[in-house]
Scaffold this active site. Structure first.
Site, PDB file in Angstrom:
ATOM      1  N   HIS A   1     -74.757  16.548 -57.809  1.00 40.69           N
ATOM      2  CA  HIS A   1     -74.304  16.750 -59.188  1.00 40.69           C
ATOM      3  C   HIS A   1     -74.138  18.246 -59.485  1.00 40.69           C
ATOM      4  CE1 HIS A   1     -74.169  15.599 -63.544  1.00 40.69           C
ATOM      5  NE2 HIS A   1     -74.613  16.843 -63.679  1.00 40.69           N
ATOM      6  N   GLU A   2     -75.168  19.018 -59.171  1.00 39.76           N
ATOM      7  CA  GLU A   2     -75.098  20.452 -59.478  1.00 39.76           C
ATOM      8  C   GLU A   2     -74.061  21.162 -58.617  1.00 39.76           C
ATOM      9  OE1 GLU A   2     -76.286  21.273 -62.153  1.00 39.76           O
ATOM     10  OE2 GLU A   2     -77.634  19.567 -62.444  1.00 39.76           O
TER      11      GLU A   2
ATOM     12  N   GLU B   1     -68.469  18.493 -66.596  1.00 38.43           N
ATOM     13  CA  GLU B   1     -69.190  17.265 -66.256  1.00 38.43           C
ATOM     14  C   GLU B   1     -68.306  16.338 -65.417  1.00 38.43           C
ATOM     15  OE1 GLU B   1     -72.289  17.361 -67.021  1.00 38.43           O
ATOM     16  OE2 GLU B   1     -73.002  15.320 -66.635  1.00 38.43           O
TER      17      GLU B   1
END
Lengths: 492, 492
Positions: free
Chosen positions: A257-258, A287
């Site tokens: 995700h990061e 996002e």
């Protein structure tokens, strides 16, 4: 280039560099700072904020902006102007007295919220939240200058998008999500992993995965932190992750995700460095990158097939028999109260609840005194069972305590955008599945870099997605993807 | 307090906080920053420097300083004024064009120096050094405003002390040091340690020693770096150290040295935080703390007796038979070319060489074209053997390449001050030896905190030492200490 435009670019360059410095300080605070330095750091950060605010409200900016003829500039110049004008306008609209009052109140409010959550006592937080809300309503009104107050707050995170547009998307998604959720939870729950996972080995595998997803370690670094985050732009973009000895997914999927966020920042055209175009264009677009990396790629069947082999090689027996069982474990849907622990399917329902409630709070259709009831009622409607305690309900998120009204919807908007990008990506890279099955997401991340990431702040957020996908973003692709994926997984 | 003084204090508070931020950035650069971020960081640092410069030259400071009646202030207020006036005066005297030219040239010069050193070729560095020197002469002349140019440069590191005063001290020391060095090196060389030392265990022991010397880990942290340093003030003071598997002294004594610097910063009166008094008052006074921690305490017979037991407990056989042999190994004097590797005795000779040469360079009594010869001649005179290669001679230090003229003498001045403080300390704490023998330097560090460290920038550097010692600083105590210690050690 006119003199005014050159002067504005120079000014912007230094402002941007100072913004980077403030960002590095924030990273340090969450990773390296000794605990006894907290109060001192508060004053250091306040000094940086004051410097940045002074630059953004610099009267020379008004003069330059008035002098420059936008239409004589190329699209890059026009984008620079758009960002600078917006940032200057927003900084000058909020009175200094109000800005410093918000800073003062929210810095205290976070601690009060944390204590109230620990004590499971919404009433202990309510007076503080009332104060924060009142200040944010005032700030929103100042920013809105007669237009919609919530939209004005939203514009800090998702400029150029209105709450009404988001509501249209969310209203179309909600019944489909509630229905899908109900059908999935009617099925038997798949097994999860078992065993204990060496944390150093988890970090090693995560670093490998981070590189595979295109994270450039020579221009970044990975540390551990309580809450994973990505920080920085250009050639210094750092991420954090965390490890849980019982759950390797925590480390792996936090990392992926990061890396989505970080790769976006690293891949922006270097020509935009130290300009307003040199960073991710909005929270929603940001996002979309973290989510497509994490979900549509990282939680896909072919990639989890590769990951299953890696985990087996690294840790031996992990409690699931084969790649198919592993895929089910990765994508397991379970009842739960907490947004940050939610799966791809239910996550969006958590957001819609918060979006609707915070819009009502800002418009005064709802007051803090009625918030807990409103939360609990809505939760039971959408999730089918009641909230068991405030820490699992209205007290679970830090956002409102620090004044982040307008932030929540960008999470689900990011999912919607990720759905659109995934559809376009699959068309553009038809043989993606075989690369993913070999643990190589690079055909996907290469496409995202060229189609979206490299452009930074060149276009408005929605236009950024549309330019990459070739169609205007809407909820259809995400909903189709979720329904297909979970129907297949759960044999619906 | 007058309005002008309050305004000046507020301004100073924010400037100081921003100075802390720049310091944290410097720490990050040497410890955490990804290598690919170097160029970007250069621009970020330049932006911070510009902000700080603008604050120090702020015309409002001139107005406030003119308006305030110093004599109506208490000693703290007067000290704040003295620092502010000096910093404002110095910042305004150097033309912006010159300051940015120095920044530009020195940022490139360091790389050229490093390359020349690697190639052992002074001629490859000479043209660059000429350019740096010429700019620094110009800066010194601007700062001096008719007074001595070298003194003006020195004032950046040791305000209130002149080169003539330092020369008087050094000239008295040099013959005694040369003579002592010759006698010591005529004796058989003691054995050093042997064996391999686990680096994690070295770090663990170093952390223990750091705490014993009073370093507050809750307001600091220890990391590894190529060149050990201390960074920060107040409640966030970080140190770095390094490890060598063959030499535990490297890690241990680097740590104790940096703890001396760090404890000074941590122990300054908290009331001075974010004022010009809230940091070590000069390089010389700073170095007096690192040196007394490292040498007069850390390399003392009683403390090394305790340390010997620790090393034996941690690492087993270390190649020396008993505490006495260990004490000799810690304090071994050997021939060598390199300042940073020199022992307590010879270190000062390295400094005097540099001090004399750089004074001549600044006064134009010496030109860069003759520098290598001058270095080699002087080295052979003081050390008794010739320099074998430029990397071991004129090219060994980074300082001149980055324009640090006037910095070198503060190292030896720190030793002189440490000698004075040690004499006063032994009088004030007569039973210190037994505490040191138990591995507890706290009676010494407590005395230093109360007598010196807590006062920060309240007094001028020389007065800071005099107030702590009760006598005006001079070279006598250091020379007596060195002669006694090494005569006893080497049976002279």
């Amino acid at each position: 280039m006119t003199d005014a435009y050159t002067a504005l670019l120079d000014h912007s360059r230094e402002t941007s560099a100072l913004g980077h410095v403030a960002g590095r300080l924030g990273w340090d605070q969450e990773t390296m700072m000794p605990r006894g330095a907290a109060e001192q750091r508060g004053e250091e950060m306040a000094a940086m904020t004051a410097v940045l605010h002074a630059r953004r409200t610099d009267p020379r900016l008004s003069e330059w902006l008035a002098e420059i003829d936008d239409s004589a500039l190329d699209p890059v110049g026009q984008a620079v102007l758009r960002h600078t004008r917006r940032s200057h306008e927003r900084a000058t609209r909020v009175p200094a007295r109000l800005a410093s009052e918000i800073a003062r109140v929210t810095s205290v409010a976070q601690g009060i919220w944390a204590e109230a959550r620990a004590k499971d006592d919404f009433q202990a937080f309510a007076p503080t939240l009332k104060e924060v809300l009142s200040l944010k309503r005032e700030e929103g009104a100042a920013l809105a200058d007669g237009a919609d107050v919530y939209d004005a707050l939203l514009a800090d995170y998702e400029p150029g998008t209105t709450a009404a547009e988001i509501a249209t998307i969310f209203d179309a998604m909600r019944p489909r999500l509630v229905a899908l959720r109900e059908r999935v939870l009617g099925q038997p729950e798949p097994d999860g992993l078992s065993g204990t996972y060496d944390e150093a080995a988890q970090m090693k595998l995560s670093r490998h995965v981070a590189r595979a997803f295109g994270y450039d370690m020579s221009r970044g670094r990975v540390d551990k932190a309580v809450h994973p985050f990505s920080s920085g732009s250009g050639n210094d973009v750092r991420i954090t992750t965390r490890t849980d000895p019982a759950d390797p997914f925590n480390c792996l999927y936090s990392t992926i995700h990061e890396v989505g966020h970080a790769a976006y920042e690293q891949n922006i055209d270097q020509a935009y460095l130290f300009t307003p175009l040199g960073q991710g264009v909005s929270m929603g677009v940001h996002e979309s990158q973290s989510r497509i990396y994490e979900n549509q790629l990282g939680r896909s069947r072919p990639f989890t097939g590769w990951l299953f082999e890696q985990l087996r090689d690294t840790f031996g027996e992990i409690g699931v028999a084969d790649a198919e069982a592993f895929y089910r474990a990765v994508n397991r849907v379970r009842k739960g109260y907490i947004r940050t622990e939610a799966d791809e399917l239910q996550y969006n329902l958590h957001i819609m609840l918060r979006f609707d409630l915070e819009r009502q709070l800002i418009s005064r259709a709802l007051e803090v005194s009625d918030l807990e009831d409103a939360w609990n009622t809505r939760f039971e409607t959408d999730f089918g069972y009641p909230v068991d305690r405030p820490a699992h309900g209205v007290l679970q998120d830090v956002h409102w305590s620090v004044g982040l009204f307008g932030y929540f919807p960008t999470y689900a908007l990011g999912n919607v955008y990720a759905g659109c990008l995934n559809e376009a990506l699959r068309q553009a890279v038809p043989d993606l599945e075989s690369a993913l099955a070999a643990g190589d997401p690079s055909p996907a991340t290469d496409w995202l870099r060229g189609a979206l990431q490299t452009h930074g702040g060149l276009r408005e957020p929605r236009d950024t997605i549309e330019a990459a996908c070739g169609f205007a973003p809407h909820e259809g692709p995400l909903m189709d993807y979720l329904e297909a994926k979970f129907s297949e997984l759960y044999g619906l």
